[in-house]
Design an enzyme around this catalytic site. Structure first.
Site, PDB file in Angstrom:
ATOM      1  N   LYS A  40       6.835  -5.579   7.980  1.00  0.00           N
ATOM      2  CA  LYS A  40       6.337  -4.420   7.244  1.00  0.00           C
ATOM      3  C   LYS A  40       7.495  -3.488   6.939  1.00  0.00           C
ATOM      4  O   LYS A  40       8.209  -3.058   7.838  1.00  0.00           O
ATOM      5  CB  LYS A  40       5.277  -3.687   8.078  1.00  0.00           C
ATOM      6  CG  LYS A  40       4.737  -2.447   7.392  1.00  0.00           C
ATOM      7  CD  LYS A  40       3.417  -2.016   7.974  1.00  0.00           C
ATOM      8  CE  LYS A  40       2.801  -0.948   7.081  1.00  0.00           C
ATOM      9  NZ  LYS A  40       1.373  -0.861   7.248  1.00  0.00           N
ATOM     10  N   GLY A  77       3.728   1.062   2.470  1.00  0.00           N
ATOM     11  CA  GLY A  77       4.833   0.136   2.290  1.00  0.00           C
ATOM     12  C   GLY A  77       4.323  -1.256   1.980  1.00  0.00           C
ATOM     13  O   GLY A  77       3.173  -1.435   1.590  1.00  0.00           O
ATOM     14  N   VAL A  95       3.974  -5.448   3.033  1.00  0.00           N
ATOM     15  CA  VAL A  95       3.956  -6.380   4.157  1.00  0.00           C
ATOM     16  C   VAL A  95       4.252  -7.783   3.638  1.00  0.00           C
ATOM     17  O   VAL A  95       3.709  -8.206   2.615  1.00  0.00           O
ATOM     18  CB  VAL A  95       2.586  -6.371   4.876  1.00  0.00           C
ATOM     19  CG1 VAL A  95       2.594  -7.353   6.042  1.00  0.00           C
ATOM     20  CG2 VAL A  95       2.251  -4.969   5.360  1.00  0.00           C
ATOM     21  N   GLY A  98       0.830  -1.200   0.000  1.00  0.00           N
ATOM     22  CA  GLY A  98       0.000   0.000   0.000  1.00  0.00           C
ATOM     23  C   GLY A  98       0.854   1.235   0.000  1.00  0.00           C
ATOM     24  O   GLY A  98       2.077   1.161  -0.182  1.00  0.00           O
ATOM     25  N   ASP A 100      -4.981   6.171  11.806  1.00  0.00           N
ATOM     26  CA  ASP A 100      -5.228   5.659  10.457  1.00  0.00           C
ATOM     27  C   ASP A 100      -6.059   4.382  10.557  1.00  0.00           C
ATOM     28  O   ASP A 100      -5.751   3.377   9.925  1.00  0.00           O
ATOM     29  CB  ASP A 100      -3.905   5.414   9.727  1.00  0.00           C
ATOM     30  CG  ASP A 100      -4.123   5.173   8.232  1.00  0.00           C
ATOM     31  OD1 ASP A 100      -5.188   5.583   7.709  1.00  0.00           O
ATOM     32  OD2 ASP A 100      -3.233   4.574   7.598  1.00  0.00           O
TER      33      ASP A 100
END
Lengths: 946, 203
Positions: A72, A55, A57, A52, A168
């Site tokens: 991550k 970054g 994962v 995303g 977030d």
């Protein structure tokens, strides 16, 4: 080379619209070799999980521990410097300290090849939105979703308590495992990236705008506190339930901000089936544009979700005044008056709408002022989220009165309106003094040329308060004037006229003007039927008054029938939790008591007490009144448990509320005095009685039957103290008042005569005593529906006869009393019935009629609750049974019973009369003697003698 | 540059499994997509090659029945489905029991409609088109422009690259913009060519 309009464009997912940095990152990622999977630092990468804006994962293994982790790698640039590294480590250390089953644990963090890398607990799960849409099964129910959201919120709360905001929250950051437990990811990451200098962007928004609170869209992440996470959780819940975002996904940041501030999102319940509208309310509070209006914490949000799931009332309510009003009415019945008036104002506004533009403008301003005042002055102050605590309603209203005083709206009319509203609300809260003050101010605030109907309305409200303060004369003056204003106006003010008449009828009833009351009740019925039809709720009130009327006329059985018919209709028409239902239940309790149905009466009054507690709270005069009722039905029948405490609590409430002058207080004094008398504390008792007497004479006039009641009690005290002449004067005065006010055929007249007889007996004038008892019985036999009072008088008469040695006469009277009790189905557990039974048994023993005595004693022994606090009576009854058994030759059982009697009596020590043990032992010895050929058992004394 | 006129027929020709040239071309075009996806699913290179063979064989069987419909994304979704199933079967094969169990749990969660495998396929498909577009860029743009772009891809700042190439920042920005524009057009063409029916619509 410039693009032409006809050029094909690549699909959106290729990210050509992304900011330059991100687009380049995407190309770099695509073009670079796949072999980047191999190892990252010490970790062995197993597969890529997601990718995303923040970054990538991976699922990876930590060879050192063999542990499977989620790795991550953050797309961030400024961590290569020592300062950047320090910031990263500091931030992530705080996150690593979060230990909660609902938060994905951070195992480690390091910067690998210049890229910040987080090693996290591996959760085998799906994103929460996939979970909700029923990944691998049926779509989740709304309850499951709510429960999960509450669990997510609880996890987030854990972080908040440790100073970590998420900032977030979105479905991609919440995984749900196979057991349906949520795991929140990426705490602290948003903050880390937000502050990354290398990623400073001008127009672009970090994170996920669709889930971000408006303050973050406007002022950036720094503007966000815990309520920002509340908002994001709200969006998540909305998405899970409604299946779509609250606002259009495509909106740009500025457009989105405008949309949020313009209006709330569509109700989730309108988008998907099976969503309770209450959930809309909860969502409304979580998604409020103004953080001030949101839940103050994610914990509060979770708590409301849980409240809803448990079927308890939720705390959320949208910040609209009218919603407030409706909710307040439902939740807080004392405010019904306030809300009702506010609604009436608006209706009034609508009705005036056909008037001239100028007038219309004025009316509108008036309505706006009132609504504003309600919102800010009253309902605003009630919002626990604004004030930090749930302010006491009384404090709020007091503050509102003070504010109104300070503000002084230009228009006297509006001022009067607001004062009236506050006065009504205070009245409902039981603050009679405050209500009276506000209503009197409202009355004064009305301009001289004010609408007379308005004035009448204020007068009616004020009269109602005055009535509750027992200021009957002042109340009647106001009601009378209001009636004169309203009568000529006919149908348009019929409703208000009905209120006036009802208030007047209530005063008539209190002042025992029964014929006037009956006439008014008839008129009210006719008026209401004409305007509102047969099902008008007001008819319920008049029916209650009719029942009271019947009861006042001594027709208790009819009153009960009337009330039992009324009760289910009240429940049906007004709802189970209405004040009317509580009043009917209370009245039933009181009338049942009059009929001697003590257990039913007690249960009804307890129920009424509970209902009023729920409706009005503990510190309300209407609640306190039922306490007095309960005491009043316990003290006379010697079921005194808790009566003193009830009375004292009630008196306190009355004094506190400004109802200190009410006659109910006098009743409470009287009952307390009765208790004191019974304990032999005559001086204290007399002081209280005189206090009550003064109070009642002042309120009700010297000729009121309630005054006679106190006089009777005073007579009793003097009589017991040995002041027989004073006592006689009190009894005679009482009887005169009663004969005058109630006529000769009334229960209370008999009460007075009974007192006179008792006094004569104590004075040693047995002839006068018997005469008075005879008069009392004459009255009681004439009273259509006599209650157990007749038992008392009969028992007293029998006892007197017994004392004079007329055993046969005494037994006949006791037997009459007992027969009457049986006929009325009064059980032997009621003290008067037990006294009669014991009298019959005892006199039978003395008359050598052992066969008659034995079963009665047996019954009494089996019913120890008839002893009303005199526990030694069980020993007495056992002894009596033993004697009658032995007289009939059943020695074995007799000895058995007598042994039990001895044990019983000895266990009481000093609390049992000394003669009883002596006599019982004597009888026992006599049986022994008899068995060895000596004498017969002797009789006992009368334990029930006054 | 106009779309390769041979592309639309490529997939049509694949339908004839005897057409070795067609297979070779198909293999050349999609090989990196399938392998890339397999690697991201955690397969070792050798295993990924195995899966690729399986995919090609099952495709050759399926293609005989394969009828094109003029719906976008049909082929991409179909191919993704075949590849995903092949990877799942491969992963479930010959593993110790606990791993197999884990895999089957994961299969329930993620396949055949699973979000993660789906999403992974979609992302790999994006990469695949970028890669192909980048190949074309390398062939058609000047070496200097390609090198500038590569430096930017490596994360170098525009100002830095300008110094390295002794030019202005504006010139660097221009190169980047041109390549981006071209890449967009190329990818659009490639995607369109994947669905033969779409080509004419897009003209």
């Amino acid at each position: 080379m410039s693009p032409s309009d006809g050029d094909p464009r690549p699909p959106d997912r290729f990210g050509f619209d992304l900011p330059e940095e991100e687009w380049l990152a995407r190309v770099r990622d695509s073009v670079g070799p796949v072999s980047s999977l191999g190892r990252i630092g010490e970790y062995e990468v197993l597969e890529e999980i997601s990718r995303g804006g923040q970054g990538v994962v991976f699922r990876a293994r930590q060879p050192r521990t063999g542990r499977i982790i989620a790795l991550k790698r953050l797309l961030a640039g400024s961590f290569a410097t020592a300062r950047g590294r320090q910031r990263f480590e500091r931030e992530m250390e705080i996150t690593a300290r979060l230990q909660h089953p609902g938060i994905v644990t951070l195992h480690g963090m390091e910067i690998i090849d210049g890229q910040p890398t987080l090693a996290m607990e591996w959760i085998d799960g799906v994103h929460v939105d996939r979970w909700a849409s029923g990944e691998g099964g049926a779509r989740r129910s709304s309850a499951e979703i709510l429960r999960l959201t509450a669990a997510i919120a609880r996890a987030v709360h854990h972080a908040h308590q440790r100073g970590v905001l998420h900032r977030d929250l979105k479905p991609a950051n919440v995984l749900v495992d196979g057991e349906g437990r949520p795991h929140v990811l990426d705490f602290g990451v948003a903050k880390l990236l937000e502050e990354d200098e290398a990623l400073t962007r001008t127009e672009e928004f970090m994170g996920s705008p669709a889930y971000a609170p408006p303050e973050q869209l406007r002022d950036g992440a720094r503007a966000v506190d815990v309520r920002g996470d509340v908002y994001s959780l709200g969006v998540i819940l909305y998405v899970l339930l409604a299946g779509r975002l609250p606002y259009d996904k495509e909106l740009r940041v500025a457009e989105r901000l405008a949309a949020i501030e313009r209006r709330p999102p569509p109700a989730a319940s309108s988008l998907a089936p099976g969503i309770d509208p209450e959930i809309d309310t909860i969502l409304g509070k979580a998604l409020a544009a103004d953080p001030e209006l949101r839940y103050p914490s994610v914990d509060a949000f979770a708590a409301d979700l849980e409240r809803h799931l448990d079927g308890r009332p939720i705390l959320a309510h949208p910040p609209s005044t009218w919603y407030h009003v409706r909710k307040m009415v439902r939740r807080n019945r004392p405010l019904a008056a306030l809300a009702g008036l506010a609604v009436a104002l608006l209706i009034g506004f609508a009705a005036h709408a056909k008037l001239s533009a100028l007038r219309l403008e004025r009316e509108r301003n008036r309505a706006v002022t009132v609504v504003e005042f309600l919102r800010r002055g009253v309902f605003g102050a009630m919002d626990p989220y604004r004030t930090g605590r749930r302010a006491d309603l009384q404090q709020i209203l007091d503050a509102a009165s003070a504010r109104l005083e300070a503000r002084r709206p230009e228009e006297g009319d509006v001022r009067a309106e607001l004062l009236e509203m506050l006065g009504l609300a205070k009245h409902r809260l039981g603050d009679l003094a405050g209500a009276r003050e506000d209503l009197e101010r409202a009355d004064r605030a009305l301009a001289d040329d004010a609408d007379p109907v308005r004035r009448a309305r204020v007068s009616v409200a004020l009269a109602s308060v005055l009535t509750d303060q027992s200021e009957y004369a002042a109340a009647e003056r106001r009601l009378h004037r209001a009636e004169e204003t309203l009568r000529p106006r006919g149908a348009e003010t019929a409703g208000l006229l009905v209120e006036v008449l009802t208030a007047r009828a209530a005063i008539d009833l209190t002042l025992e003007r029964l014929d006037d009351a009956a006439r008014r009740v008839d008129e009210i019925d006719a008026l209401v039927r004409r305007t509102d039809g047969e099902e008008a709720p007001f008819l319920l009130r008049t029916q209650l008054q009719r029942a009271l009327l019947l009861s006042k006329r001594g027709l208790h059985a009819e009153a009960v029938a009337e009330l039992e018919d009324l009760l289910p209709r009240c429940v049906r028409q007004l709802g189970d939790e209405s004040a009317m239902v509580a009043s009917v239940v209370r009245r039933l309790g009181l009338v049942l008591f009059r009929l001697g149905r003590l257990d039913e009466s007690g249960a009804r009054l307890e129920e009424a007490l509970e209902r009023r507690r729920r409706l009005f709270g503990d510190r309300h005069p209407d609640t306190a009144q039922v306490l007095v009722d309960l005491a009043a039905t316990r003290v006379p029948v010697l079921r005194e448990d808790g009566a003193d405490a009830m009375l004292k609590a009630a008196i306190e409430v009355f004094q506190e509320s400004g109802a200190g002058e009410q006659e109910t207080v006098a009743e409470a004094y009287g009952l307390l005095a009765e208790q004191l008398t019974r304990r032999g504390e005559f001086d204290e008792a007399e002081a209280l009685m005189r206090k009550a007497l003064d109070l009642l004479r002042g309120r009700l006039g010297p000729e009121h039957p309630a005054v006679a009641d106190v006089l009777t009690n005073l007579g009793g005290v003097h009589s017991m103290r040995g002041d027989h002449d004073d006592a006689r004067r009190f009894f005679e005065e009482a009887t005169t008042i009663r004969l005058h006010a109630l006529g000769p055929v009334h229960l209370d007249v008999a009460h007075g005569l009974n007192g006179l007889a008792l006094n004569a007996k104590f004075a040693g004038d047995f002839d006068a005593a018997e005469r008075h008892y005879g008069e009392a019985l004459e009255v009681l036999r004439a009273v259509d529906d006599p209650s157990w009072t007749i038992l008392v008088v009969l028992n007293n008469l029998a006892s007197l006869k017994e004392k004079r040695g007329d055993r046969a006469g005494a037994r006949d009277v006791y037997q009459e009393s007992l027969d009457l009790a049986r006929e009325k189905e009064i059980g032997v557990d009621v003290v008067d019935c037990a006294t009669a039974a014991r009298g019959v048994a005892r006199t039978s023993l003395e008359l050598q009629d052992h066969a008659r005595a034995e079963p009665i004693f047996r019954e009494l022994v089996a019913t120890p609750e008839s002893n009303a606090g005199r526990e030694w009576l069980l020993g007495y009854d056992l002894a009596g049974l033993g004697v009658s058994l032995s007289a009939r030759g059943e020695y074995a059982e007799a000895l058995n019973v007598l042994d039990r009697a001895v044990t019983e009596i000895e266990s009481l020590g000093d609390r049992a009369p000394a003669y009883l043990l002596r006599e019982t032992l004597t009888v026992r010895r006599m049986i022994d003697d008899h068995l060895t050929g000596k004498g017969a058992p002797a009789a006992n004394e009368d334990p029930d003698a006054n | 540059m106009s779309p390769d006129p041979t592309r639309p027929s490529l997939l049509l020709r694949v339908r004839d499994s005897a057409d070795h040239d067609a297979w070779r071309e198909f293999d050349a075009t999609y090989r990196d997509l399938v392998l890339g996806y397999c690697r991201r699913r955690g397969l070792q290179p050798a295993d990924a090659e195995d899966v690729l063979q399986v995919v090609l064989i099952s495709l050759s069987r399926a293609m005989r029945r394969w009828e094109y419909r003029r719906e976008r994304g049909r082929f991409r979704a179909y191919l993704g489905c075949v590849v995903r199933n092949a990877v799942n079967r491969h992963q479930a094969r010959g593993r110790p029991a606990d791993v197999q169990l884990e895999t089957s749990v994961r299969a329930v969660l993620s396949d055949p409609t699973g979000p993660r495998a789906d999403e992974l396929w979609e992302r790999e498909w994006v990469r695949h088109h970028y890669r192909r577009a980048m190949e074309t860029i390398r062939e058609t743009f000047s070496e200097r422009s390609v090198r500038v772009f590569e430096r930017l891809l490596e994360g170098a700042r525009v100002a830095r690259v300008a110094i390295e190439f002794e030019t202005t920042e504006t010139a660097i920005h221009q190169v980047k913009r041109r390549i981006k524009q071209r890449m967009g057009a190329l990818i659009a063409e490639q995607v369109a060519a994947e669905e033969p029916g779409d080509v004419s619509l897009r003209r």
